[in-house]
Write a protein that holds these residues in place. Structure first.
Motif, PDB file in Angstrom:
ATOM      1  N   ALA A 149       0.827  -1.212   0.000  1.00 51.70           N
ATOM      2  CA  ALA A 149       0.000   0.000   0.000  1.00 51.70           C
ATOM      3  C   ALA A 149       0.856   1.255   0.000  1.00 51.70           C
ATOM      4  O   ALA A 149       0.524   2.247  -0.663  1.00 51.70           O
ATOM      5  N   GLN A 150       1.964   1.218   0.706  1.00 52.15           N
ATOM      6  CA  GLN A 150       2.845   2.390   0.735  1.00 52.15           C
ATOM      7  C   GLN A 150       3.405   2.679  -0.643  1.00 52.15           C
ATOM      8  O   GLN A 150       3.492   3.843  -1.057  1.00 52.15           O
ATOM      9  N   ARG A 151       3.750   1.634  -1.362  1.00 52.55           N
ATOM     10  CA  ARG A 151       4.249   1.836  -2.722  1.00 52.55           C
ATOM     11  C   ARG A 151       3.167   2.365  -3.656  1.00 52.55           C
ATOM     12  O   ARG A 151       3.477   3.029  -4.650  1.00 52.55           O
ATOM     13  N   LYS A 152       1.914   2.076  -3.335  1.00 55.34           N
ATOM     14  CA  LYS A 152       0.807   2.557  -4.167  1.00 55.34           C
ATOM     15  C   LYS A 152       0.283   3.913  -3.715  1.00 55.34           C
ATOM     16  O   LYS A 152      -0.613   4.481  -4.347  1.00 55.34           O
ATOM     17  N   ALA A 210      -3.060   4.797   2.231  1.00 53.14           N
ATOM     18  CA  ALA A 210      -2.960   4.638   3.680  1.00 53.14           C
ATOM     19  C   ALA A 210      -4.020   3.638   4.141  1.00 53.14           C
ATOM     20  O   ALA A 210      -5.204   3.816   3.872  1.00 53.14           O
ATOM     21  N   LEU A 211      -3.577   2.599   4.828  1.00 56.42           N
ATOM     22  CA  LEU A 211      -4.496   1.558   5.273  1.00 56.42           C
ATOM     23  C   LEU A 211      -4.915   1.763   6.725  1.00 56.42           C
ATOM     24  O   LEU A 211      -4.143   2.273   7.542  1.00 56.42           O
ATOM     25  N   PRO A 212      -6.112   1.316   7.075  1.00 53.80           N
ATOM     26  CA  PRO A 212      -6.567   1.415   8.479  1.00 53.80           C
ATOM     27  C   PRO A 212      -5.887   0.373   9.352  1.00 53.80           C
ATOM     28  O   PRO A 212      -5.477  -0.687   8.870  1.00 53.80           O
ATOM     29  N   ASP A 213      -5.778   0.674  10.644  1.00 52.63           N
ATOM     30  CA  ASP A 213      -5.216  -0.265  11.610  1.00 52.63           C
ATOM     31  C   ASP A 213      -6.284  -0.808  12.557  1.00 52.63           C
ATOM     32  O   ASP A 213      -5.957  -1.447  13.557  1.00 52.63           O
ATOM     33  N   THR A 214      -7.539  -0.537  12.272  1.00 54.07           N
ATOM     34  CA  THR A 214      -8.628  -0.921  13.171  1.00 54.07           C
ATOM     35  C   THR A 214      -9.683  -1.720  12.413  1.00 54.07           C
ATOM     36  O   THR A 214      -9.779  -1.631  11.185  1.00 54.07           O
ATOM     37  N   PRO A 215     -10.501  -2.511  13.132  1.00 50.07           N
ATOM     38  CA  PRO A 215     -11.592  -3.232  12.474  1.00 50.07           C
ATOM     39  C   PRO A 215     -12.696  -2.276  12.032  1.00 50.07           C
ATOM     40  O   PRO A 215     -12.726  -1.102  12.418  1.00 50.07           O
ATOM     41  N   THR A 216     -13.617  -2.796  11.220  1.00 50.30           N
ATOM     42  CA  THR A 216     -14.812  -2.037  10.909  1.00 50.30           C
ATOM     43  C   THR A 216     -15.684  -1.958  12.158  1.00 50.30           C
ATOM     44  O   THR A 216     -15.432  -2.619  13.172  1.00 50.30           O
ATOM     45  N   GLN A 217     -16.760  -1.187  12.066  1.00 52.01           N
ATOM     46  CA  GLN A 217     -17.662  -1.047  13.210  1.00 52.01           C
ATOM     47  C   GLN A 217     -18.276  -2.400  13.593  1.00 52.01           C
ATOM     48  O   GLN A 217     -18.334  -2.744  14.774  1.00 52.01           O
ATOM     49  N   GLN A 218     -18.689  -3.186  12.611  1.00 55.62           N
ATOM     50  CA  GLN A 218     -19.275  -4.486  12.901  1.00 55.62           C
ATOM     51  C   GLN A 218     -18.234  -5.439  13.472  1.00 55.62           C
ATOM     52  O   GLN A 218     -18.505  -6.192  14.415  1.00 55.62           O
ATOM     53  N   GLN A 219     -17.031  -5.423  12.916  1.00 60.59           N
ATOM     54  CA  GLN A 219     -15.977  -6.279  13.437  1.00 60.59           C
ATOM     55  C   GLN A 219     -15.595  -5.900  14.865  1.00 60.59           C
ATOM     56  O   GLN A 219     -15.343  -6.777  15.702  1.00 60.59           O
ATOM     57  N   ALA A 220     -15.564  -4.606  15.141  1.00 56.78           N
ATOM     58  CA  ALA A 220     -15.265  -4.155  16.502  1.00 56.78           C
ATOM     59  C   ALA A 220     -16.341  -4.626  17.475  1.00 56.78           C
ATOM     60  O   ALA A 220     -16.050  -4.974  18.629  1.00 56.78           O
ATOM     61  N   TYR A 221     -17.587  -4.658  17.003  1.00 58.55           N
ATOM     62  CA  TYR A 221     -18.684  -5.162  17.844  1.00 58.55           C
ATOM     63  C   TYR A 221     -18.489  -6.645  18.146  1.00 58.55           C
ATOM     64  O   TYR A 221     -18.710  -7.098  19.267  1.00 58.55           O
ATOM     65  N   ASP A 222     -18.061  -7.420  17.131  1.00 56.95           N
ATOM     66  CA  ASP A 222     -17.808  -8.848  17.338  1.00 56.95           C
ATOM     67  C   ASP A 222     -16.702  -9.075  18.369  1.00 56.95           C
ATOM     68  O   ASP A 222     -16.808  -9.971  19.215  1.00 56.95           O
ATOM     69  N   VAL A 223     -15.645  -8.266  18.288  1.00 57.79           N
ATOM     70  CA  VAL A 223     -14.551  -8.392  19.246  1.00 57.79           C
ATOM     71  C   VAL A 223     -15.029  -8.028  20.650  1.00 57.79           C
ATOM     72  O   VAL A 223     -14.708  -8.711  21.636  1.00 57.79           O
ATOM     73  N   ALA A 224     -15.829  -6.949  20.750  1.00 54.40           N
ATOM     74  CA  ALA A 224     -16.355  -6.542  22.049  1.00 54.40           C
ATOM     75  C   ALA A 224     -17.260  -7.617  22.641  1.00 54.40           C
ATOM     76  O   ALA A 224     -17.270  -7.845  23.856  1.00 54.40           O
ATOM     77  N   THR A 225     -18.019  -8.300  21.784  1.00 57.41           N
ATOM     78  CA  THR A 225     -18.886  -9.385  22.247  1.00 57.41           C
ATOM     79  C   THR A 225     -18.054 -10.496  22.882  1.00 57.41           C
ATOM     80  O   THR A 225     -18.433 -11.067  23.911  1.00 57.41           O
ATOM     81  N   LEU A 226     -16.927 -10.817  22.266  1.00 57.55           N
ATOM     82  CA  LEU A 226     -16.065 -11.870  22.811  1.00 57.55           C
ATOM     83  C   LEU A 226     -15.597 -11.533  24.221  1.00 57.55           C
ATOM     84  O   LEU A 226     -15.474 -12.418  25.069  1.00 57.55           O
ATOM     85  N   ARG A 227     -15.331 -10.272  24.484  1.00 56.14           N
ATOM     86  CA  ARG A 227     -14.825  -9.870  25.800  1.00 56.14           C
ATOM     87  C   ARG A 227     -15.855 -10.120  26.901  1.00 56.14           C
ATOM     88  O   ARG A 227     -15.499 -10.192  28.076  1.00 56.14           O
ATOM     89  N   GLY A 228     -17.116 -10.212  26.537  1.00 49.87           N
ATOM     90  CA  GLY A 228     -18.161 -10.466  27.527  1.00 49.87           C
ATOM     91  C   GLY A 228     -18.524 -11.932  27.678  1.00 49.87           C
ATOM     92  O   GLY A 228     -19.462 -12.259  28.404  1.00 49.87           O
ATOM     93  N   LEU A 229     -17.800 -12.821  26.988  1.00 49.42           N
ATOM     94  CA  LEU A 229     -18.111 -14.249  27.022  1.00 49.42           C
ATOM     95  C   LEU A 229     -16.996 -15.028  27.714  1.00 49.42           C
ATOM     96  O   LEU A 229     -15.896 -14.513  27.915  1.00 49.42           O
ATOM     97  N   ALA A 230     -17.292 -16.272  28.019  1.00 47.84           N
ATOM     98  CA  ALA A 230     -16.296 -17.149  28.633  1.00 47.84           C
ATOM     99  C   ALA A 230     -16.640 -18.592  28.298  1.00 47.84           C
ATOM    100  O   ALA A 230     -17.745 -18.891  27.825  1.00 47.84           O
ATOM    101  N   GLY A 231     -15.675 -19.491  28.521  1.00 47.42           N
ATOM    102  CA  GLY A 231     -15.916 -20.917  28.352  1.00 47.42           C
ATOM    103  C   GLY A 231     -16.253 -21.307  26.935  1.00 47.42           C
ATOM    104  O   GLY A 231     -15.764 -20.728  25.958  1.00 47.42           O
ATOM    105  N   GLU A 232     -17.144 -22.319  26.829  1.00 46.15           N
ATOM    106  CA  GLU A 232     -17.495 -22.854  25.514  1.00 46.15           C
ATOM    107  C   GLU A 232     -18.166 -21.814  24.632  1.00 46.15           C
ATOM    108  O   GLU A 232     -17.989 -21.814  23.412  1.00 46.15           O
ATOM    109  N   LYS A 233     -18.954 -20.924  25.238  1.00 43.09           N
ATOM    110  CA  LYS A 233     -19.647 -19.911  24.436  1.00 43.09           C
ATOM    111  C   LYS A 233     -18.656 -18.965  23.781  1.00 43.09           C
ATOM    112  O   LYS A 233     -18.823 -18.591  22.607  1.00 43.09           O
ATOM    113  N   LEU A 234     -17.627 -18.564  24.498  1.00 38.90           N
ATOM    114  CA  LEU A 234     -16.580 -17.731  23.920  1.00 38.90           C
ATOM    115  C   LEU A 234     -15.947 -18.438  22.733  1.00 38.90           C
ATOM    116  O   LEU A 234     -15.795 -17.846  21.643  1.00 38.90           O
ATOM    117  N   ASP A 235     -15.585 -19.691  22.902  1.00 37.31           N
ATOM    118  CA  ASP A 235     -14.937 -20.437  21.824  1.00 37.31           C
ATOM    119  C   ASP A 235     -15.858 -20.578  20.618  1.00 37.31           C
ATOM    120  O   ASP A 235     -15.425 -20.424  19.467  1.00 37.31           O
TER     121      ASP A 235
END
Length: 394
Positions: A98-101, A104-129
């Motif tokens: 990308a630098q050669r082209k 500038a690329l983002p370093d963060t997930p999209t809004q939906q992806q960030a929501y998925d990651v946040a959901t994982l933080r509230g889970l544990a055990g088999e449900k998290l997996d």
């Protein structure tokens, strides 16, 4: 004058990141980009691929770090570690392109992806997996593979990006296969645990009924039916998830019935803490049975309180070739039967930490401290008329 490629990249980045991100331009979009080393025209599809791949890599790495911190399943944790290493390396290579082209690329997930990651933080055990494996493992890698396949065809696309996409295909396919295998294993083991948590006597009786269905399926397989007639015992796992590419899975339970004086006797319950399957077995879930073809194979279950079925045992786990094998006098100690594969090589599997399920045996027979040795010796009566042995002896 603003570079139109930079404006288009920033606009696409905002669109992929969601409404919230679009309202406030990201720092990545505003960061001055390096001048391209060569004037290579990028089409809209190239830019979409780069931005989506960068967002996805950030999401995978963030989600995997959550799993490393919170999951207790060593196989899922190992898979998360692989994702971090691979996606971080891929993001670095993509960033150099990308630098050669001049993008500038983002370093963060999209809004939906960030929501998925946040959901994982509230889970544990088999449900998290399960959520991690389903969303960030299976679904996300299916999407990534689709993007890479589109970009890998260098027709009206940037050749350097096409090579990058082509190089990514094997790793993405590997990540998808492992996620599918681990997800199916996790769901199957959850079913086993659910049966254990149910009313104990009813749960044990339900496992016997399921084992009866497995025997019916085996009797419909001519090779397996022939083996059953000659077997000294059969260990049935009604609900088992097979893993692909040598991936191991945790947990499981089964029922063992042994033959004495030509007749199968009462069932005993056992637990497993680990199963591994070779690459030729594929990925699926269903029932399996271990046919114990010699007295010493049965003795391994009866005499040891904890043992493993693998290459460490002095048991023959060889290639199954049907009746020709029996006629040649080549008798295997253990033959694996699968509901989706039939009887096949013992070399493709291993079972670790086989131990008597004291709770299930006590619940089923209504006697504390009952042992498999007492069960197999006929010192206790089956309170449910031993329907499993009735089917096997028919």
């Amino acid at each position: 004058m603003n570079d139109p490629r930079k404006l288009l990249a920033a606009a696409l980045c905002a669109a992929l990141a969601g409404p919230a991100a679009a309202a406030v331009p990201s720092a990545e979009a505003e960061r001055p980009a390096a001048q391209p080393l060569a004037a290579v025209p990028l089409v809209r599809g190239d830019l979409q691929f780069m931005l989506a791949a960068a967002h996805a890599a950030a999401a995978e790495v963030q989600a995997a770090h959550v799993v490393l911190q919170r999951s207790v399943d060593p196989h899922v944790r190992a898979y998360a570690g692989e994702l971090i290493e691979d996606h971080a390396a891929a993001r670095q290579r993509l960033g150099e392109i990308a630098q050669r082209k001049g993008v500038a690329l983002p370093d963060t997930p999209t809004q939906q992806q960030a929501y998925d990651v946040a959901t994982l933080r509230g889970l544990a055990g088999e449900k998290l997996d399960q959520v991690f494996l389903q969303r960030l493992g299976v679904e996300a890698h299916r999407e990534a593979l689709a993007r890479a396949h589109r970009e890998a065809i260098p027709v009206d696309r940037d050749e350097e990006l096409a090579r990058f996409a082509q190089d990514r295909l094997p790793a993405l396919q590997q990540h998808l296969r492992k996620a599918q295998a681990l997800y199916h294993a996790n769901v199957a083991m959850e079913k086993v645990r659910a049966r254990t948590l149910a009313a104990a006597p009813d749960g044990a009786a339900a496992e016997i009924r399921e084992a009866v269905q497995v025997v019916h399926a085996m009797q419909g397989d001519p090779d397996a039916a022939d083996l059953l007639k000659r077997a000294y015992g059969v260990f049935i796992l009604p609900d088992y998830a097979r893993a692909a590419l040598g991936v191991g899975v945790q947990g499981g339970s089964g029922v063992l019935v042994t033959r004495s004086e030509g007749r199968f006797g009462n069932p005993a319950f056992y637990r497993l803490s680990g199963i591994s399957v070779g690459p030729q077995a594929g990925a699926a879930s269903g029932e399996i049975a271990l046919l114990l073809m010699t007295p010493r194979a049965v003795q391994q279950f009866v005499s040891d309180s904890r043992f493993s079925i693998n290459f460490d045992l002095a048991l023959t786990l060889g290639e199954f070739t049907g009746r020709e094998q029996a006629s040649a006098g080549k008798i295997q100690d253990i033959v694996l039967w699968s509901g989706t594969q039939g009887a096949y090589a013992g070399l493709s599997f291993g079972v670790t930490n086989v131990v008597a399920d004291e709770a299930a045996n006590e619940a089923y027979y209504g006697r504390p401290d009952i042992t498999p040795l007492e069960i197999f010796a006929g010192r206790v009566a089956d309170p449910r008329n031993n329907i499993l042995a009735m089917v096997l002896n028919a």
